[in-house]
Design an enzyme around this catalytic site. Structure first.
Site, short mmCIF file in Angstrom:
data_model
loop_
_atom_site.label_atom_id
_atom_site.label_comp_id
_atom_site.label_asym_id
_atom_site.label_seq_id
_atom_site.Cartn_x
_atom_site.Cartn_y
_atom_site.Cartn_z
N ASP A 1 -45.24 -30.62 55.41
CA ASP A 1 -46.56 -31.07 55.00
C ASP A 1 -46.98 -30.55 53.52
O ASP A 1 -48.24 -30.98 53.20
CB ASP A 1 -47.81 -30.97 55.93
CG ASP A 1 -48.09 -29.54 56.26
OD1 ASP A 1 -47.31 -28.52 55.59
OD2 ASP A 1 -48.99 -29.37 57.03
N GLY A 2 -46.34 -29.69 52.90
CA GLY A 2 -46.79 -29.04 51.75
C GLY A 2 -47.59 -27.67 51.52
O GLY A 2 -47.71 -27.39 50.61
N ARG B 1 -62.26 -19.00 32.69
CA ARG B 1 -63.17 -19.91 31.70
C ARG B 1 -64.19 -20.84 32.25
O ARG B 1 -64.82 -21.16 31.55
CB ARG B 1 -62.01 -20.75 30.83
CG ARG B 1 -61.22 -19.96 29.88
CD ARG B 1 -60.22 -20.76 28.91
NE ARG B 1 -59.35 -21.36 29.72
CZ ARG B 1 -58.29 -22.35 29.61
NH1 ARG B 1 -58.54 -22.65 28.24
NH2 ARG B 1 -57.58 -22.82 30.21
N HIS C 1 -61.20 -13.84 29.85
CA HIS C 1 -61.69 -14.72 28.71
C HIS C 1 -62.68 -14.13 28.13
O HIS C 1 -63.22 -13.98 27.12
CB HIS C 1 -61.77 -16.23 29.24
CG HIS C 1 -62.44 -17.08 28.28
ND1 HIS C 1 -61.96 -17.09 26.90
CD2 HIS C 1 -63.65 -17.66 28.24
CE1 HIS C 1 -62.72 -17.94 26.21
NE2 HIS C 1 -63.69 -18.20 26.87
N ASP D 1 -61.78 -18.94 16.78
CA ASP D 1 -63.16 -18.97 16.74
C ASP D 1 -63.86 -17.41 16.67
O ASP D 1 -62.92 -16.43 17.08
CB ASP D 1 -63.70 -19.55 17.95
CG ASP D 1 -62.90 -19.01 19.39
OD1 ASP D 1 -62.89 -17.91 19.46
OD2 ASP D 1 -62.53 -19.96 20.28
N LYS E 1 -65.22 -23.01 15.48
CA LYS E 1 -64.35 -24.07 16.32
C LYS E 1 -65.52 -25.00 16.79
O LYS E 1 -66.44 -24.28 17.31
CB LYS E 1 -63.63 -23.32 17.15
CG LYS E 1 -62.74 -24.34 18.01
CD LYS E 1 -61.62 -23.65 18.94
CE LYS E 1 -62.06 -23.21 20.42
NZ LYS E 1 -60.98 -22.64 21.15
N ARG F 1 -65.55 -27.67 20.04
CA ARG F 1 -64.50 -28.63 20.85
C ARG F 1 -65.23 -29.87 21.23
O ARG F 1 -66.33 -29.75 21.57
CB ARG F 1 -64.46 -27.42 22.15
CG ARG F 1 -63.56 -28.03 23.24
CD ARG F 1 -63.48 -27.27 24.27
NE ARG F 1 -62.24 -26.17 24.27
CZ ARG F 1 -60.84 -26.32 24.08
NH1 ARG F 1 -60.45 -27.56 24.38
NH2 ARG F 1 -60.27 -25.25 23.68
C1 R5P Z 1 -61.62 -20.55 24.17
O1 R5P Z 1 -62.53 -20.17 23.77
C2 R5P Z 1 -60.22 -19.96 24.39
O2 R5P Z 1 -60.41 -18.42 23.93
C3 R5P Z 1 -58.89 -20.47 23.83
O3 R5P Z 1 -59.23 -20.85 22.45
C4 R5P Z 1 -59.00 -21.82 24.29
O4 R5P Z 1 -58.81 -21.90 25.91
C5 R5P Z 1 -57.28 -22.64 24.20
O5 R5P Z 1 -57.34 -23.63 24.80
P1 R5P Z 1 -56.40 -24.87 24.17
O6 R5P Z 1 -55.05 -24.21 23.96
O7 R5P Z 1 -56.52 -25.99 25.18
O8 R5P Z 1 -56.98 -25.26 22.80
#
Ligand code: R5P
Length: 282
Positions: free
Chosen positions: A33-34, A89, A122, A160, A184, A186
């Protein structure tokens, strides 16, 4: 006794060699069943170190099974090494109704262990989410090892501001070069833009440094910006080379010279071992 999760077999073997501990037999199976069935048939120790990168949700469950199998076999003291801590994260509720996922994971892991060792999470403060003693090992300096000795006017660049400390660590380990960071933004889980600051990169070798390359969006965007600004060779280094989906192809398409990561996530680019750093923490 070192007990390996299925995703950490290379690192666990190295850790057994470097610490002189035995490497346990572990069987990984799955029911029709996994459902997972991880077992440790020959437990002959009072103390065990489970080494398991929780790179996906199955790996989390497998870890809980390994911990429970060891307790069932009478192991008195269990250390859990999470070379890569999944869900790290997701360390806060970003929207109303969100869980703090890493806290939920940390609580579950802590039920089966006496202490936790992880590698470059992180955010360092994430270790406080474990209700048992937990430490974070910094293995970033080792990322300087595979870099060519002849880097020209090297610049160690964080994509970043949050990765600036890592870039400084790798620069210090390399022994020379400047440090800078991009700004950076996002836009989604796979879309980022990076804005260069003042550093002049034309004709220089650039080493990008981050904790993780996941989708490769951050790094491929960064490589592209550097290439547009006439950087010479651009190297990508990271502690955790998750390299999900088509990340390697994105980086190759952007013109990266080479990718170097550690064995917290076992990939073809895992040139650097964190085993010595973990051994020191045990
Ligand atoms: C974010 O702050 C982390 O330090 C990485 O920069 C990020 O998680 C990288 O994710 P991706 O490779 O998807 O851009």
């Amino acid at each position: 006794m070192i007990v390996s999760g299925s995703n950490s077999q290379v690192l666990a073997t190295r850790l057994a060699e470097s610490t002189g501990r035995s490497l346990a037999r572990v069987d990984f199976d799955r029911f029709p069943d996994g459902e997972l069935h991880a077992s440790v048939p020959d437990v002959d120790a009072d103390e065990a170190v489970v080494v398991a990168s929780t790179t996906d949700s199955d790996a989390h469950l497998e870890l809980l099974q390994l911990q429970d199998a060891l307790r069932e076999a009478g192991v008195a003291e269990i250390t859990t090494v999470l070379p890569y801590l999944g869900y790290a994260r997701q360390d806060r509720a970003f929207e109303p109704g969100d869980p703090v996922s890493v806290r939920a994971v940390a609580r579950a892991v802590a039920t089966g262990t006496d202490r936790v060792v992880t590698v470059n999470p992180h955010e360092p403060a994430v270790v406080e989410e474990f209700p048992v003693p937990a430490t974070a090992v910094d293995a970033a300096g080792r990322l300087a090892e595979p870099l060519p000795e002849d880097l020209s006017e090297p610049l160690f660049l964080a994509p970043d501001a949050g990765a600036t400390g890592l870039a400084e660590t790798v620069r210090d380990a390399y022994g020379r070069g400047g440090v800078d960071a991009f700004e950076k933004t996002r836009h989604s889980s796979t879309e980022v833009t990076v804005e260069p600051r003042d550093a002049d990169v034309a004709g220089r070798d650039v080493v990008l440094v981050d904790d993780i390359v996941a989708t490769g969006s951050t790094m491929s965007e960064s490589v592209g910006v550097l290439t547009d600004r006439d950087a010479d060779r651009v190297f990508v280094t990271c502690v955790h080379p998750m390299l999900a989906n088509n990340a390697v192809l994105k980086l190759a398409g952007a013109g990266v010279e080479a990718i170097y990561g550690t064995d917290t996530v076992e990939r073809a680019v895992s040139e650097v071992s964190v085993a010595p750093a973990i051994a020191d923490a045990l």
